[in-house]
Design an enzyme around this catalytic site. Structure first.
Site, PDB file in Angstrom:
ATOM      1  CG  ASN A 143      -1.462  -1.329   1.562  1.00  0.00           C
ATOM      2  OD1 ASN A 143      -2.209  -1.881   0.773  1.00  0.00           O
ATOM      3  ND2 ASN A 143      -1.076  -1.893   2.699  1.00  0.00           N
ATOM      4  CD  GLU A 200       5.371  -6.397  -0.088  1.00  0.00           C
ATOM      5  OE1 GLU A 200       4.707  -5.713  -0.898  1.00  0.00           O
ATOM      6  OE2 GLU A 200       5.395  -7.648  -0.127  1.00  0.00           O
TER       7      GLU A 200
HETATM    8  N1  TRP Z   1       1.123  -7.474  -3.607  1.00  0.00           N
HETATM    9  C1  TRP Z   1       1.526  -8.312  -2.514  1.00  0.00           C
HETATM   10  C2  TRP Z   1       2.994  -8.619  -2.773  1.00  0.00           C
HETATM   11  O1  TRP Z   1       3.363  -9.444  -3.543  1.00  0.00           O
HETATM   12  C3  TRP Z   1       0.748  -9.586  -2.469  1.00  0.00           C
HETATM   13  C4  TRP Z   1      -0.431  -9.641  -1.557  1.00  0.00           C
HETATM   14  C5  TRP Z   1      -0.449  -9.313  -0.262  1.00  0.00           C
HETATM   15  C6  TRP Z   1      -1.724 -10.143  -1.828  1.00  0.00           C
HETATM   16  N2  TRP Z   1      -1.678  -9.579   0.276  1.00  0.00           N
HETATM   17  C7  TRP Z   1      -2.470 -10.092  -0.680  1.00  0.00           C
HETATM   18  C8  TRP Z   1      -2.323 -10.633  -2.960  1.00  0.00           C
HETATM   19  C9  TRP Z   1      -3.789 -10.543  -0.600  1.00  0.00           C
HETATM   20  C10 TRP Z   1      -3.645 -11.076  -2.907  1.00  0.00           C
HETATM   21  C11 TRP Z   1      -4.359 -11.022  -1.736  1.00  0.00           C
HETATM   22  O2  TRP Z   1       3.836  -7.962  -2.323  1.00  0.00           O
HETATM   23 ZN    ZN Z   2       4.767  -8.181  -4.745  1.00  0.00          ZN
END
Ligand code: TRP
Ligand code: ZN
Length: 881
Positions: free
Chosen positions: A267, A300
């Site tokens: 986020n 992240e």
């Molecule tokens: N974007 C996140 C990552 O790879 C992945 C992720 C975190 C996610 N929480 C999630 C994907 C819940 C699907 C549902 O760093």
């Molecule tokens: Zn990722």
């Protein structure tokens, strides 16, 4: 939970939004039972899209009111999951009030509560569980967020961006207002309201701006945030140096949460982390945990550019951000390790990554969930956060860097950001930037994005002594796509009889050791000249492409490469291949009821490797460890987990016994003095020392039991303690249960550490043939007070430890019936977690007939159960199709 019949979404159906959102003003009146969400959307007709209604998506929402430009729209079409409104003009304002129940949200998607606080998870489609919205990644808007909550229970109120206001309200409530200057898709929205403490650091970025870094956790865990903070600072520096990418915010926050479906979430400015990937002390976290934390904190953070500043047009493009960001975190970790541990440490990282790819992605690519890194369709997007999209996606990016060189790759990245900053784009846009920045046509390379399955590479070489030439023919094969060759970078070397790399001359140009060949046809031939002796081929050095290399090498050649290959990755790989051949041969004997005898040629090669004192301990540990069970199972036809387990036990015992004195000596040599350091040298010594204990205990050596018991009792850190405990649990040692009890007593209140305790028992093999099946223990542990089916970490530890990490015990009619019962139960609590566990049976068709029968029954039981989520329905539906 959604229970509508699963629909297939197709990449080819993409349509731009008819109405976009420029600004979002959110107000949350936070209450666990009933939170009121007021949303004001500033809407604009999209001139680049066909005319259409405003479409808002929702999931499990109670719509309190909807107004457009201050009036209730006359003809809104409203279902449980969709609102459509026809709008006049080019602009409009929507005011929406929604009621949600965070405390009842056990799916952990959207806004939920965890240990008394509020947290969000919006990727991929969680924002629509908070409020009605065009919840798709190409809807980028500026957010202003006001949080209002009881001050005593929720003293900390966080959201994306900058704090622009805060103050007291009546009735002991307070508020905070946050504004995010960067337009973002809804999946990057986050809020946190909880009782937290903070670890802060101020640093100056490359352009001289001062920024505030914060890590928020429960007060008791604050002392565990040091390693994550160090990791964050290293990641920020690395992205500045390697890619010229700078932190773009005044403040960057990370928050730990105990209940979380995945590892962590990027986020904007407010990363939220599963606490197991953030919190570490030497006493509670292993070396592997330290490495994972550094990698995920970096991952992240790196998303801030690859994912957030430039995001995905639609979810089919997921690998655009995930493959690229995994590649970046792999490179980061390799550089960090190499800075302290040199090239050997870098090779160990490459080996780790390929182990993961082979164990998780290869089986996926050979089963009913096989998909290209850019899928063509899905039913539930949450099921496509896969090893293929992430790990194979990272390999595809790595191949681009291999083909273009580091500098060429950097030029492509620079052009990608110059062109697309602030946009939601596709994988084609990324590859086009790489192509244009390097003046290279990458049309053929793009096929990697649409090709499912693992390609196979084969090689045949011919040496002409008179002409002193070596002619190498490479061929590729992809299931069902014979006429469309991939562009495959193949790094090769040739070894002389003394084991050293021969210089490689091709078309008059000489390279000292390794040469990159570009295979771009079904079959292609290269002739090396000036080859003074019959060489041994070292193919696919450094694993230069995500393929299965079919090598027709005899035992002597494997033993030779295992001892001499100048490419450390290939040296490890030669050992793995020899081990694989040996284990699978033993497994075939076990399946046929023949007595088991380890081939002496293998024992000799293994002994030589064990005796090689020149090897760096971390590499040595990798080279002496057997291939993973799930990878081996995948290589076996039909998959017979019991026979494989018998073979693995035989081999571990045999090697443990034959080399008992050497393992004991080496274990002593591996002792690390002084305070715990997370340093590649110490990490390698601990890994090798623990491996010695594994072999010794497997062999039932009393001296090994004693050494493990001693290490367990005197351990100065979790790596030593868990390594010793693991060796005891994976043996018939009489100390097993007392050691497990002692570990539990020591960490009884430490929920993260107890996950290790659950996983270890769920993964236990039956070394003592009189012992009860592991299932009995797993059932007992389900009722343990520290277990909670609502906590994903607990489920992954106990049920994942059994279903996924213990195939030899799990695959039985009882195990399969238990699986069905648990999947149905989990489905009602958390569909994402249930679907992940459900994947444990998807490869059922490759097993022995007897196991296929009980697997099929279990799958059918789940498929027929009531209230099945789209998540689980897709997995079992595809398995049975
Ligand atoms: N974007 C996140 C990552 O790879 C992945 C992720 C975190 C996610 N929480 C999630 C994907 C819940 C699907 C549902 O760093
Ligand atoms: Zn990722």
């Amino acid at each position: 939970m959604r229970t509508d019949t699963p629909q297939t979404i197709r990449r080819a159906d993409y349509q731009p939004l008819a109405w976009t959102v420029t600004d979002v003003d959110l107000h949350f009146a936070l209450d666990p039972a009933a939170t009121l969400v007021r949303s004001r959307l500033t809407l604009k007709r999209n001139p680049r899209a066909p005319a259409g209604p405003l479409v808002l998506l929702g999931d499990e929402l109670e719509l309190v009111s909807l107004q457009i430009d201050g009036r209730t729209p006359a003809a809104a079409r409203i279902t449980d999951t969709r609102i459509e409104v026809d709008l006049d003009g080019d602009t409009a304002t929507a005011d929406i009030v929604t009621r949600i129940a965070p405390a009842k949200n056990t799916a952990l998607s959207g806004l939920y509560t965890s240990r008394g606080g509020f947290f969000t998870q919006c990727e991929a489609e969680g924002f629509r569980r908070i409020t009605w919205f065009p919840d798709r990644p190409d809807a980028m808007a500026r957010y202003t967020v006001t949080l209002e909550a009881d001050k005593a229970s929720y003293p900390v109120l966080l959201s994306n961006g900058n704090l622009v206001g805060h103050g007291e309200l009546a009735d002991g409530r307070h508020f905070a207002r946050w504004q995010d200057p960067f337009p973002k898709p809804s999946y990057l929205f986050a809020l946190v309201a909880a009782d937290l403490a903070v670890n802060e650091r101020r640093i100056t970025t490359m352009s001289g701006r001062e920024v505030l870094l914060q890590i928020w956790t429960e007060t008791a865990a604050l002392e565990r945030t040091g390693h994550a903070m160090e990791s964050l600072v290293r990641a920020i520096r690395w992205d500045e140096e390697r890619f010229g990418l700078e932190l773009d915010l005044e403040r960057f926050m990370i928050v730990a949460v105990s209940d979380f479906n995945m590892g962590a979430m990027e986020n904007k400015g407010l990363n939220i982390f599963n606490s197991k990937l953030l919190l570490a002390t030497p006493d509670t976290a292993t070396d592997v945990d330290y490495e994972s934390i550094e990698a995920v904190v970096a991952h992240e953070y790196f998303h801030n550019w690859t994912g957030n500043r430039v995001t995905c047009r639609d979810w089919f493009q997921l690998t655009l951000k995930e493959g690229l960001t995994v590649f970046r975190d792999q490179e980061f970790t390799a550089d960090m390790l190499a800075a302290e541990g040199g090239d050997s440490a870098r090779a160990v990282k490459r080996i780790d990554d390929v182990r993961v790819l082979r164990a998780a992605q290869f089986p996926e690519d050979a089963g009913p969930m096989a998909h290209p890194i850019r899928p063509d369709s899905y039913q539930e997007i949450n099921n496509f956060y896969t090893a293929t999209v992430y790990e194979k996606g990272a390999e595809v990016i790595r191949m681009l860097q291999t083909l273009l060189g580091r500098d060429g790759f950097r030029k492509g990245m620079d052009l990608y950001f110059a062109r697309h900053d602030g946009q939601a784009v596709t994988c084609d846009d990324f590859v086009a930037a790489m192509a244009d920045a390097n003046g290279r046509d990458l049309t053929q390379f793009l096929r990697w994005y649409s090709r499912p399955g693992t390609p196979r590479l084969s090689a045949s070489g011919r040496y002409d002594a008179a002409a002193q030439t070596y002619t190498l023919t490479l061929a590729q094969r992809s299931a069902g796509a014979a006429d469309e060759a991939l562009l495959i970078p193949v790094a090769v070397g040739l070894l002389g009889a003394d084991g050293r790399d021969l210089p490689l001359t091709l078309a008059g140009a000489t390279a000292p050791g390794t040469r990159l060949l570009e295979l771009d046809a079904a079959e292609q031939t290269w002739t090396f000249t000036g080859v003074a002796e019959r060489p041994v081929l070292s193919l696919l050095r450094g694993f230069s492409a995500p393929v299965i290399a079919d090598l027709d090498e005899d035992d002597a050649t494997l033993a030779f490469r295992m001892a001499h290959d100048g490419d450390p990755f290939n040296r490890w790989d030669a050992a793995q291949r020899f081990m694989e051949r040996t284990v699978l041969g033993l497994a075939a004997d076990a399946a046929a009821g023949r007595p088991l005898a380890t081939p002496e040629a293998f024992v000799a090669a293994f002994g030589a490797l064990l005796a090689d004192d020149a090897l760096d301990p971390a590499f040595h540990a990798q080279a002496l460890a057997l291939p993973g069970e799930s990878y081996l199972l995948e290589r076996m036809t039909p998959a017979d987990p019991a026979a494989l387990r018998t073979a693995l036990m035989h081999l571990l015992r045999d090697l443990g016994k034959r080399f008992a004195a050497d393992w004991l000596d080496r274990h002593l040599d591996c002792r690390v003095a002084g305070d715990y350091r997370y340093h590649p040298r110490d990490v390698g010594l601990r890994a090798l020392g623990n491996l010695c204990l594994r072999y010794l205990c497997a062999a039932g050596e009393l001296a090994g039991f004693a050494a493990a018991e001693r290490q367990f009792a005197q351990a100065g850190n979790m790596s030593e303690r868990l390594g010793a405990l693991g060796a005891l649990v994976h043996s018939a040692a009489p100390q097993r249960d007392s050691a497990l009890a002692a570990f539990h007593a020591h960490y009884a209140t430490d929920t993260l550490v107890l996950d290790k305790w659950f996983a270890l028992q769920a993964g236990a093999w039956r070394w003592d043939p009189a012992a009860a099946p592991t299932l009995a223990r797993v059932r007992q542990l389900l009722a343990h007070p520290a277990f909670a089916a609502t906590n994903p970490n607990k489920v992954y530890a106990l049920l994942g430890g059994y279903f996924r990490a213990n195939p030899g015990e799990f695959h039985s009619p009882d195990g399969h019936a238990f699986w069905a019962e648990q999947i149905v139960a989990l489905n009602a609590i958390n569909p994402q977690v249930a679907a992940r566990m459900a994947r444990a049976l998807e490869r059922w068709r490759s097993f022995t007939p007897a196991l296929q029968a009980s697997m099929r029954r279990a799958l059918e039981t789940v498929a027929a159960s009531e209230g099945l989520s789209p998540d689980v329905a897709e997995i079992v539906g595809k398995a049975l199709a």
